[in-house]
Motif scaffolding. Structure first.
Motif, PDB file in Angstrom:
ATOM      1  N   ARG A  89     -24.007  -6.405  14.408  1.00 59.41           N
ATOM      2  CA  ARG A  89     -22.805  -5.649  14.810  1.00 59.41           C
ATOM      3  C   ARG A  89     -22.784  -4.225  14.289  1.00 59.41           C
ATOM      4  O   ARG A  89     -22.168  -3.363  14.898  1.00 59.41           O
ATOM      5  N   ASP A  95     -24.103  -1.130  20.530  1.00 57.24           N
ATOM      6  CA  ASP A  95     -24.969  -0.131  21.144  1.00 57.24           C
ATOM      7  C   ASP A  95     -25.660  -0.729  22.368  1.00 57.24           C
ATOM      8  O   ASP A  95     -26.349  -1.746  22.271  1.00 57.24           O
ATOM      9  N   LEU A  96     -25.500  -0.106  23.528  1.00 56.64           N
ATOM     10  CA  LEU A  96     -26.048  -0.654  24.769  1.00 56.64           C
ATOM     11  C   LEU A  96     -27.567  -0.746  24.759  1.00 56.64           C
ATOM     12  O   LEU A  96     -28.144  -1.712  25.274  1.00 56.64           O
ATOM     13  N   SER A 132     -32.030  -6.853  22.662  1.00 60.24           N
ATOM     14  CA  SER A 132     -31.582  -8.160  22.173  1.00 60.24           C
ATOM     15  C   SER A 132     -31.677  -9.214  23.271  1.00 60.24           C
ATOM     16  O   SER A 132     -32.117 -10.339  23.016  1.00 60.24           O
ATOM     17  N   HIS A 133     -31.281  -8.858  24.471  1.00 62.98           N
ATOM     18  CA  HIS A 133     -31.421  -9.781  25.604  1.00 62.98           C
ATOM     19  C   HIS A 133     -32.895 -10.087  25.872  1.00 62.98           C
ATOM     20  O   HIS A 133     -33.249 -11.235  26.171  1.00 62.98           O
ATOM     21  N   LEU A 141     -24.401  -9.556  18.843  1.00 62.65           N
ATOM     22  CA  LEU A 141     -24.886  -8.318  19.455  1.00 62.65           C
ATOM     23  C   LEU A 141     -24.341  -7.056  18.807  1.00 62.65           C
ATOM     24  O   LEU A 141     -23.200  -7.011  18.343  1.00 62.65           O
ATOM     25  N   SER A 142     -25.151  -6.034  18.849  1.00 59.59           N
ATOM     26  CA  SER A 142     -24.749  -4.680  18.485  1.00 59.59           C
ATOM     27  C   SER A 142     -23.858  -4.128  19.599  1.00 59.59           C
ATOM     28  O   SER A 142     -24.049  -4.453  20.767  1.00 59.59           O
ATOM     29  N   GLN A 184     -28.469  -3.719  22.828  1.00 60.31           N
ATOM     30  CA  GLN A 184     -28.148  -4.945  23.561  1.00 60.31           C
ATOM     31  C   GLN A 184     -29.255  -5.304  24.545  1.00 60.31           C
ATOM     32  O   GLN A 184     -29.589  -6.478  24.709  1.00 60.31           O
ATOM     33  N   THR A 215     -20.601 -12.075  20.616  1.00 58.93           N
ATOM     34  CA  THR A 215     -19.994 -10.794  20.250  1.00 58.93           C
ATOM     35  C   THR A 215     -19.069 -10.948  19.046  1.00 58.93           C
ATOM     36  O   THR A 215     -18.614  -9.948  18.503  1.00 58.93           O
ATOM     37  N   LEU A 245     -26.460 -15.663  22.355  1.00 57.04           N
ATOM     38  CA  LEU A 245     -25.878 -14.351  22.063  1.00 57.04           C
ATOM     39  C   LEU A 245     -24.369 -14.472  21.923  1.00 57.04           C
ATOM     40  O   LEU A 245     -23.730 -15.209  22.678  1.00 57.04           O
TER      41      LEU A 245
END
Length: 130
Positions: free
Chosen positions: A58, A94-95, A101-102, A91-92, A98, A118, A116
């Motif tokens: 995060r 930050d796009l 991460s995916h 998830l962070s 993300q 949030t 995943l």
């Protein structure tokens, strides 16, 4: 774990009653930092066995996609062989982070239960069922 300037990159907390390693990441992550953090988690497993990880990003940003091949082909087989069964991944915001991460979840999800999230509470509830 800190970067070369002494800024914290990851904090590690072992929760033996939950068979859990909680990793709280910080700052701008690079591939090298993620590899270093994963190696540190592996070293901790020798002293504090765990089968679940709460991977909390995060408070991070950054593109660490260059670590994906190492995570998939080096870290994952070793972690699963050592008993890792599940990872809850927060998830962070930050796009860019993300997206990678995916990609990570897609790469390791065939060999490890990984989801995943949030929010931390949801991630912890899911881990309790694993």
């Amino acid at each position: 774990m800190s970067d070369s300037y002494g800024a914290p990159l990851a904090d590690y907390y072992f929760l033996p009653d939950e068979d859990l390693l909680y990793i709280r990441w910080h700052g701008h992550l690079t591939g090298a930092a993620v590899i270093q953090g994963a190696q540190k988690a592996g070293q901790l497993r020798e002293q504090y066995p765990y089968s679940k990880v709460l991977n909390d990003k995060r408070d991070t940003a950054g593109d660490w996609s260059d670590a994906l091949p190492w995570l998939q082909y080096e870290w994952l087989p070793a972690a699963v062989a050592a008993g890792l069964r599940a990872m809850a991944y927060i998830l962070s915001p930050d796009l860019h982070a993300q997206v990678v991460s995916h990609e990570f979840v897609e790469a390791v999800g065939h060999h490890l239960n990984v989801e995943l999230f949030t929010a931390e509470a949801e991630a912890q509830r899911w881990l309790q069922t694993q």
